[in-house]
Scaffold this active site. Structure first.
Site, mmCIF file in Angstrom:
data_model
loop_
_atom_site.group_PDB
_atom_site.id
_atom_site.type_symbol
_atom_site.label_atom_id
_atom_site.label_comp_id
_atom_site.label_asym_id
_atom_site.label_seq_id
_atom_site.Cartn_x
_atom_site.Cartn_y
_atom_site.Cartn_z
ATOM 1 C CG ASP A 1 -1.788 1.143 1.390
ATOM 2 O OD1 ASP A 1 -2.664 1.285 0.521
ATOM 3 O OD2 ASP A 1 -1.631 1.937 2.335
ATOM 4 C CD GLU B 1 -2.417 2.176 -3.439
ATOM 5 O OE1 GLU B 1 -3.314 2.954 -3.809
ATOM 6 O OE2 GLU B 1 -1.681 2.435 -2.477
HETATM 7 C C1 GLC Z 1 -3.961 3.481 -0.379
HETATM 8 C C2 GLC Z 1 -5.358 2.947 -0.173
HETATM 9 C C3 GLC Z 1 -6.251 4.050 0.294
HETATM 10 C C4 GLC Z 1 -5.700 4.600 1.587
HETATM 11 C C5 GLC Z 1 -4.228 4.996 1.441
HETATM 12 C C6 GLC Z 1 -3.586 5.233 2.753
HETATM 13 O O1 GLC Z 1 -3.898 4.433 -1.358
HETATM 14 O O2 GLC Z 1 -5.829 2.395 -1.366
HETATM 15 O O3 GLC Z 1 -7.569 3.619 0.462
HETATM 16 O O4 GLC Z 1 -6.437 5.730 1.965
HETATM 17 O O5 GLC Z 1 -3.472 3.977 0.825
HETATM 18 O O6 GLC Z 1 -3.345 4.030 3.424
#
Ligand code: GLC
Length: 646
Positions: free
Chosen positions: A281, A323
């Site tokens: 993430d 991500e």
């Molecule tokens: C990623 C997640 C998102 C979250 C962010 C902070 O982008 O997809 O939902 O708010 O991380 O953890």
């Protein structure tokens, strides 16, 4: 050749019979294969002069972590290792879901395995399931633990039972590893708040505004309306803590090697529950430096590669998903460049394709899509994309300004148009979306809303306009046909297979109502599932169309990702054509019309590419032979073809 392939080559003889192979010996082989690179990465980030003995600690840690892996998972690792880049297979089809919204808890998800199998899903992304603060917690992305299952979802035992069942059903599991930050209630944060200097050093903390102000000069804001700025003052310790996301999400300080090692241990503990894919993430944010935007920094790439090399050494069946919702040219870097090529993440979200598809729906043109996709460098061999349309987050408009200008549009006005089109400013637009995080300082904003609502289904149903209903359904199916054929793992967002509309119930929850991403986090519509046999209902139409396409995808070996996606230009700005090229007769040509009117293209393109025989083409989706009219291929509004070679 990346490190995984190198290891596979060295282990080839032993892997012939993985059941008989010794996982311990192969661990040692992996450690030897990766050690040079691990040392190089580690010492670049943590020079020996500054961190004596740290590397030795890591070398002791790796075998200790390997010992924590169960025998069953060690063998599963070897089976996957033998398969090679298993995640590139056309058989992979994923679904993302919130456990509680889908079917109450982990047991509820387990009970729905037949549903996944019916649709053809063999990879599940479960949204965060570990403990989190009671009030606001960013949908679980503020973590109180990396392993303890939150009561609302069930128990540790339920998780282990679920992962065992998924394995038995050949369904892979993806979980998030929130690598950039913990919640303010995480044990380290609590100790830091109680005054521990050691744990204060696990985060970025400052006694005054000097350094925070220096950072703020160049740091953008992620959540400008709900969480402006990047630092939060904590009066308990009279310190400013770096909080790039929400005020309750504390950024970890990876310049401290202890943080890296403890997070590596957390990662292994998490995957030891039976996780196959780790969603890393917000990984673009891992390293911070004054004077930069503190995203995509070279040190972040070193750190990710270091995580990957250690993970691969300990648990080689587990892969990483990046991500990184960043500019198109920056996303591919998360597969690794130079000597790190293929040594960072195996998989990355194709956020560029996603945003470009929504751009094409709004403009009814594919110009920007071609321009952007053509500028993205080829990704390394053993990597693949996650192709998706919607997820739990907003849609960012991260196109390159240069590309927008090159097709003759104004970048700011174009973004304004997209926000207006999707967020109910233009009364002729069919979309029902919402602006997310509009920043008046920069004019930036993002879009939220479900796939079906953005495609026009919500408005069409409310006005009972049959024609518009049909068009919305056609759009939804065409968009899914693209993620199912483009090259990479298609990830369906739960509910989209039924055309689920926006859900406004979040407005009644004080902890959610400021975050419009919740509009696209609906409960699963099991009533619609119960009536799937009533074929004329729109959820059934969408479900059965996707099921059919998934089945076809799985049969077409050429749809496996071997970097074999080739875009072809036509003279029609509304049409998208790409080919999945194969050896000899294999090959699939995909044609899509993004316009609300029928469009034609010159059949000679099909002829040149060998998809035409006796003036006719073979569509795999409808199993029909379609004859050309005056040498032209006609596509109805939002129609698509998957053509077979002639
Ligand atoms: C990623 C997640 C998102 C979250 C962010 C902070 O982008 O997809 O939902 O708010 O991380 O953890």
């Amino acid at each position: 050749m990346n490190q995984a392939a190198l290891h596979r080559m060295l282990a080839e003889g032993v892997l012939k019979n993985p059941k008989k192979a010794s996982p311990e010996k192969l661990f040692e082989l992996r450690l030897t294969t990766n050690l040079g690179l691990i040392k190089e990465l580690f010492t670049k980030l943590y020079p020996k002069e500054l961190h004596p003995k740290s590397f030795e600690k890591l070398i002791d840690l790796l075998p200790a972590l390997f010992k924590t892996r169960s025998e069953e998972l060690k063998h599963q690792d070897l089976l996957l290792l033998k398969k090679g880049a298993w995640y590139q297979s056309q058989k992979m089809v994923g679904m993302q879901l919130y456990v509680d919204l889908f079917n109450k808890d982990l047991k509820g998800v387990e009970a729905k395995i037949p549903y996944f199998k019916k649709l053809g899903i063999n990879l599940l992304h479960l949204m965060p399931i570990t403990t989190r603060p009671k009030g606001e917690n960013d949908g679980g992305y503020a973590v109180n633990s990396y392993t303890a299952v939150d009561k609302r979802f069930g128990t540790q035992k339920d998780l282990l039972e679920l992962t065992a069942k998924l394995r038995a059903n050949n369904i892979f599991l993806m979980l998030d590893f929130v690598v950039n930050h913990t919640s303010e209630e995480y044990p380290w944060a609590k100790k830091a708040l109680a005054g521990s200097v050691k744990y204060q050093g696990y985060y970025h903390m400052f006694p005054d505004r000097n350094i925070p102000d220096a950072f703020e000069a160049t740091l953008p804001e992620v959540f400008p309306t709900t969480s402006p700025g990047n630092f939060t003052y904590r009066k308990e310790i009279d310190r400013w803590v770096m909080t790039v996301f929400n005020t309750y999400q504390w950024d970890l300080n990876y310049s401290n090697p202890q943080v890296f090692m403890e997070m590596l241990s957390n990662l292994i503990a998490m995957v030891n529950a039976g996780v196959d894919v780790v969603r890393f993430d917000a990984l673009a944010f891992l390293w911070k430096k004054i004077g930069t935007i503190s995203q995509n920094l070279p040190e972040a790439h070193l750190l990710i590669a270091l995580f990957r090399m250690c993970l691969q050494t300990v648990a080689p069946g587990v892969i990483l998903l990046a991500e990184a919702i960043v500019a198109p040219r920056d996303i591919v870097k998360y597969f690794g460049e130079g000597n790190l090529q293929g040594n960072e993440c195996e998989v990355a979200y194709n956020a560029s394709l996603m945003a470009l598809l929504w751009n094409s729906i709004a403009t009814k043109k594919t110009l920007l899509l071609y321009k952007s996709l053509k500028s993205i460098p080829q990704k390394p061999k053993e990597t693949t994309w996650i192709n998706y349309l919607r997820c739990h987050d907003d849609i960012g408009l991260g196109f390159e300004n240069q590309h927008i200008y090159e097709i003759g549009w104004d970048a700011d006005m174009h973004r304004r148009f997209l926000l207006d089109y999707y967020c109910q400013v233009l009364d002729w637009s069919p979309a029902t979306g919402y602006v997310f995080m509009h920043n008046p300082k920069t004019g930036d904003g993002r879009i939220t809303g479900s796939c079906a609502s953005l495609a026009g289904l919500e408005k069409a149903l409310s006005t009972k306009n049959q024609n518009a209903i049909q068009q919305a359904i056609d759009k939804i199916i065409m968009l899914h046909s693209i993620i199912l054929s483009y090259g990479g793992i298609p990830l369906i967002y739960a509910g989209d297979e039924l055309g689920t509309l926006n859900d406004y119930s979040y407005l009644n929850d004080t902890h959610k109502k400021e975050d419009s991403r919740w509009v696209n986090r609906p409960g699963h519509d099991w009533n619609a599932v119960k009536t799937l046999s009533q074929k004329e209902k729109y959820p059934s139409v969408i479900f059965h169309a996707l099921k059919w396409l998934i089945g076809l995808r799985k049969k077409l070996g050429v749809l496996a990702d071997s970097n074999n996606t080739m875009l072809h230009e036509t003279n029609n700005p509304h049409v998208l054509i790409y080919e999945r090229t194969g050896i000899k007769d294999a090959g699939v040509l995909v044609l899509c019309n993004f316009d609300e009117h029928p469009q034609v293209i010159d059949g000679s393109i099909l002829n040149q590419l060998c998809y035409l025989k006796n003036g006719a083409m073979q569509d795999i989706v409808s199993s029909k032979t379609i004859s050309l009219n005056s040498g032209l291929v006609q596509l109805d509004p939002y129609q698509f073809f998957w053509l077979m070679k002639a």
